[in-house]
Each structure stands twice: as structure tokens, then as C-alpha cells.
Write a protein that holds these residues in place. Structure first.
Motif: not given
Length: 335
Positions: A280-297
Motif C-alpha cells: 500500500p505504501s508504493i500504491f500511495g506513492e503512485v497515486m500521489g505522483e498521479m495527482f501531480g501529473l494531473l495538476a501538471a496537465g
């Protein structure tokens, strides 16, 4: 908000395949248990997992008869005990391996329910909890992609492949996209540096020619069948990585002899559901990165091809034949 007691849904009555899906009109509306939410489904994502479950090839999949579909988005209408941070009226997208999305209502684990970004229609968020995290996990924590490296993306025109292509380019990788000829213009428009015919007879040879005989640093493999061997042969010897996250073209075998002598590479398996449970910690990192990619367009609202709910068998047949591009959605309320 008034909730019906029965609903329209696509029921899978056998393990003979999704062609047996049948529309029923008297399925009971489920109730959310502790830690769950009930949503009125606006759009359901169509995934290869749905085909695997319908043919009995998905490990620990639901047994028929069951309401099909693992991915849904819509409005929360009821909340189970112990749920915090979500409220009735919120629009979310989520996944449930036990199924239930191909219906007018479905239950989601609250932990897997992600809010639909502001300004997006519900169907545009399909992929946020299945395709996009799979692509990102394959590229970064498992695949270790870095700027200046080269990645081969199989099935690059699919929902997961398109997301992977955009992300790989963002991370500074050179992308070789494999797709059928009719989809080449699409993957080029998404930024692919090179495009190869996924149905060609010498995929690995073409990739090696494009890389000066060296092969690629990373292969994202979801096709399965004979394509797996092509992906293994396309990877750099010793340092190359192959992340396998699908088997759309069927099962394939590889022996320890193959890994020692023919394909001395790093072979990594990925199932996003298992990743969530086991790491779950890796998945949490993945989701955090994904939302960063959303914010960056880098990632944005999807444009799924939509079908009315009753055309679920047609959508799954086209997906299985690989005749589709991008994400597919079933709309319980009609197109």
C-alpha cells in the motif's frame, strides 16, 4: 435522495465468455456495508479484466451468476458505517474486483473511491483508479524509467497504453509505440518517437534496429501470447526490464532456461489489485505522483467511446478483438 429497490444490470451467467452477458431489470440494488459507499452509476469502464472474469481466467474472480464490471463512476447516494471524507452527492470513480459496475447502482470500497476532478464529467474520470495507476506503477516504481532511456509500450493505443505514453514522454524517455497500422497516427499524435506494427512478424527485430541493436531499457507488456516473447527479445540484455501487467492475447510460457540463456533480463509482474493489498505504501506513492501529473496537465479528462448498458457484450467483443482505441464506457442512462 430516492433509491430504487431494483435496477437494470448486466449479469454474467456463465464462464463461457462475455457474449453470455444478459440484461436483467430486477437485480436488487446493493446496500453499502461498513467502509463502503453506494453510487448511482453514471459510467462504467470496460476492461480486459471483465473478459478474464467472464472466461474464468482471472484468479479468484467472482463465480456466476454475478453482476459484471469492476470500474464505475457516479454520484454517492448512500454511505456505510465508518466512512469518513466522503459524503452523499459527491462524484467519485472507483473499482471493485468482485464486480457490480455494469448496473445502475454499485457498491465501492470507500478506500478505492477517488473524487472526480472538478469540471470533469464522470465518464472522463474512468481510468483514474485502474489504467492510469497501472501505467504509472509499471513505468516508475517497478520499471524504473528515467530520462534518456527508451521504452517499448505494447498496445500503445489502449487506455493504459495512451496514459503510459504521455507519462513516459513527460519523464524524458524515448518511446517506441507498438500498435496496429490503423492506430499509428493516433500514437504519433500523442508523442511517440517511433511506431512499430504490433502485428508484424519481427517486432523485436524492428525494435532492435531502431535502437542500434541494443534493445530498449524498459518494455511495458500487456498483450501476452506470442507478443510476450517479442517483448523479452526487445529488451536490453542484463539491464533491460519487462513489466507484464496483462494477457489480452492469451497466456504465454517462459522457462528458467529462457531467462538464463535467451532472455537474461529483469522480468516483473504487476497486478494493481495485488499491489494495493501487498504494497500500500508504493500504491500511495503512485497515486500521489498521479495527482501531480494531473495538476501538471500531463494527464487530463478522458474521452471514452461510449455504449449504452445493453451493448456491453458488443463493447467487450470489440475490446477482445483489439478493434478499439482508448477507454470504453458503458452508460446505464444511455448515450
Amino acid at each position: 435522495m430516492s433509491i430504487s429497490t431494483t435496477m437494470r444490470a448486466l449479469q454474467q451467467p456463465s464462464l463461457n465468455g462475455p457474449q453470455d452477458l444478459r440484461l436483467i431489470t430486477d437485480a436488487p440494488v446493493p446496500r453499502p456495508g461498513p467502509g463502503e459507499v453506494l453510487i448511482r452509476v453514471t459510467a462504467a469502464g470496460v476492461n480486459f479484466v471483465d473478459i478474464q472474469q467472464a472466461t474464468g481466467t482471472f484468479a479468484d474472480g467472482p463465480q456466476p451468476p454475478y453482476i459484471a464490471g469492476i470500474e464505475g463512476s457516479g454520484e454517492i447516494v448512500s454511505i456505510g458505517a465508518g466512512v469518513s471524507g466522503l459524503e452523499a452527492g459527491a462524484h467519485v470513480v472507483g473499482a471493485r474486483v468482485a464486480g457490480g459496475a455494469f448496473a445502475e447502482y454499485m457498491v465501492l470500497p470507500a478506500a478505492s473511491a477517488v473524487r472526480v476532478p472538478a469540471g470533469w464529467a464522470d465518464e472522463q474520470a474512468l481510468g483514474m483508479v485502474v489504467s492510469w495507476p497501472t501505467a504509472l506503477a509499471a513505468l516508475k516504481p517497478l520499471g524504473g524509467i528515467a530520462a534518456g532511456q527508451t521504452v517499448l509500450i505494447q498496445a500503445a493505443a489502449g487506455g493504459t497504453g495512451q496514459a503510459a505514453l504521455r507519462m513516459a514522454k513527460h519523464y524524458g524517455a524515448t518511446v517506441i509505440a507498438a500498435a496496429s497500422p490503423g492506430k499509428h497516427d493516433l500514437v504519433r499524435s500523442l508523442g511517440a518517437d517511433h511506431v512499430v506494427d504490433s502485428r508484424g512478424t519481427d517486432l523485436a527485430g524492428e525494435v532492435r534496429r531502431l535502437t542500434g541493436g541494443e534493445g530498449v531499457d524498459l518494455v511495458l507488456e500487456s498483450a501476452g501470447g506470442p507478443t510476450l516473447n517479442a517483448g523479452l527479445a526487445a529488451a536490453k540484455r542484463v539491464t533491460g526490464r519487462v513489466v507484464v501487467y496483462g494477457l489480452a492475447g492469451g497466456a504465454a510460457t517462459i522457462s528458467n532456461w529462457d531467462l538464463v540463456y535467451r532472455h537474461p533480463i529483469h522480468l516483473i509482474g504487476l497486478n494493481i489489485g495485488i499491489l494495493i493489498q501487498a504494497a500500500p505504501s508504493i500504491f500511495g506513492e503512485v497515486m500521489g505522483e498521479m495527482f501531480g501529473l494531473l495538476a501538471a496537465g500531463v494527464l487530463g479528462p478522458g474521452r471514452p467511446t461510449a455504449y449504452p448498458l445493453e451493448e456491453g457484450p458488443k463493447a467487450l467483443a470489440e475490446l477482445g478483438a483489439r478493434d478499439t482505441v482508448g477507454k470504453l464506457a458503458l452508460l446505464p442512462g444511455g448515450c
